[in-house]
Design a protein around this motif. Structure first.
Motif, short mmCIF file in Angstrom:
data_model
loop_
_atom_site.label_atom_id
_atom_site.label_comp_id
_atom_site.label_asym_id
_atom_site.label_seq_id
_atom_site.Cartn_x
_atom_site.Cartn_y
_atom_site.Cartn_z
N HIS A 81 0.77 -1.34 0.14
CA HIS A 81 -0.11 -0.01 0.04
C HIS A 81 0.92 1.41 -0.20
O HIS A 81 0.50 2.03 0.81
CB HIS A 81 -0.83 0.11 1.02
CG HIS A 81 -1.96 -1.02 1.16
ND1 HIS A 81 -2.88 -1.27 2.34
CD2 HIS A 81 -2.00 -2.32 0.53
CE1 HIS A 81 -3.52 -2.16 2.02
NE2 HIS A 81 -2.98 -2.89 0.98
N ASN A 100 -2.25 3.74 2.22
CA ASN A 100 -2.17 3.89 3.70
C ASN A 100 -0.78 3.70 4.31
O ASN A 100 -0.67 4.04 5.66
CB ASN A 100 -3.19 3.77 4.39
CG ASN A 100 -3.28 2.14 4.40
OD1 ASN A 100 -3.22 1.24 3.41
ND2 ASN A 100 -3.29 1.20 5.58
N ALA A 121 -3.83 8.25 6.32
CA ALA A 121 -3.89 7.05 5.50
C ALA A 121 -3.40 7.63 4.08
O ALA A 121 -2.37 8.48 3.76
CB ALA A 121 -5.44 6.71 5.40
N ARG A 142 -7.38 4.06 1.16
CA ARG A 142 -6.75 2.91 1.67
C ARG A 142 -5.56 2.31 0.90
O ARG A 142 -4.40 2.58 1.13
CB ARG A 142 -7.66 1.67 2.04
CG ARG A 142 -7.05 0.40 2.50
CD ARG A 142 -8.01 -0.62 3.04
NE ARG A 142 -7.00 -1.76 3.63
CZ ARG A 142 -6.28 -2.70 3.12
NH1 ARG A 142 -6.50 -2.81 1.47
NH2 ARG A 142 -5.76 -3.60 3.80
N ASP A 161 -10.30 -2.21 -0.03
CA ASP A 161 -10.16 -2.31 1.19
C ASP A 161 -9.79 -3.84 1.69
O ASP A 161 -9.26 -4.34 0.78
CB ASP A 161 -11.59 -1.89 1.94
CG ASP A 161 -11.34 -1.55 3.32
OD1 ASP A 161 -10.60 -1.58 4.04
OD2 ASP A 161 -12.68 -1.22 3.88
N TRP A 187 -11.36 6.61 4.99
CA TRP A 187 -10.51 5.29 5.56
C TRP A 187 -9.65 5.81 6.55
O TRP A 187 -8.97 6.60 6.52
CB TRP A 187 -9.82 4.58 4.50
CG TRP A 187 -9.57 3.21 5.02
CD1 TRP A 187 -10.53 2.27 4.90
CD2 TRP A 187 -8.29 2.60 5.28
NE1 TRP A 187 -9.86 1.20 5.42
CE2 TRP A 187 -8.39 1.36 5.66
CE3 TRP A 187 -6.97 3.33 5.79
CZ2 TRP A 187 -7.47 0.57 6.43
CZ3 TRP A 187 -6.08 2.44 6.27
CH2 TRP A 187 -6.21 1.28 6.72
#
Length: 187
Positions: A81, A100, A121, A142, A161, A187
């Motif tokens: 991520h 994030n 995030a 996210r 997610d 998020w």
């Protein structure tokens, strides 16, 4: 007009030397430790997200090989991520989307008019032409992997997610966002 690919150890340009519509050779544009998540050519510059940062490689002589080591523009972790896509916007600025797991700091909001000074995030970053400063346009994502602009210059992104939480009460499904300038996206 050529396809450029990246993976662990390389950024390569695929070539079709016999004109049959299939790549039959490749040229090493530059070496990379991890490979990248995002690349964007703008004239002689290749903007590359990987190896823990956003980099700019230059090919000023146009021979299809980077002229030397890249310039590090912004730090961003290279994780699942982490830093992802990079594009030149219709306003001439460079945009980068991060997930994030990327630590967004004051380094990412160096321009005084940044809509967000401290991101939460994942975020969408905007860099001045030539790398003269950056700002945080939106946050609260996210893991937005890619984004694009419509004909009005609006930004859209796809955010994922925790798919392993499917059917649990707190699960939030994947979604497409019309990115709100200065907005937190939940998020």
């Amino acid at each position: 007009g050529n396809v450029v690919v990246t993976s662990q150890g390389y950024i390569r340009t695929l070539l079709d030397t016999d004109g049959d519509g299939r790549a039959d050779s490749s040229t090493l544009f530059a070496a990379t430790r991890t490979g990248g998540m995002g690349m964007c050519f703008d004239g002689p510059s290749l903007y590359f997200v990987g190896d823990g940062a956003l980099f700019r490689f230059e090919d000023a002589d146009g021979n299809g090989v980077a002229d030397g080591p890249p310039q590090r523009l912004l730090s961003m972790e290279f994780l699942e991520h982490g830093g992802h896509a990079v594009r030149k916007g219709p306003d001439g600025w460079l945009y980068v989307v991060v997930g994030n797991e990327t630590t967004i700091t004051n380094e990412h909001a160096r321009l005084p008019g940044s809509p967000i000074m401290r991101a939460e995030a994942g975020a969408l970053l905007r860099l001045a032409p030539g790398g003269g400063g950056s700002e945080i346009i939106a946050d609260g994502f996210r893991n937005p992997y890619d984004f694009d602009f419509n004909s009005f210059g609006d930004v859209f992104t796809y955010d994922s997610d925790v798919e392993a939480d499917y059917f649990l009460p707190w699960y939030t499904p994947t979604r497409i966002y019309h990115v709100a300038h200065g907005g937190h996206h939940g998020w």
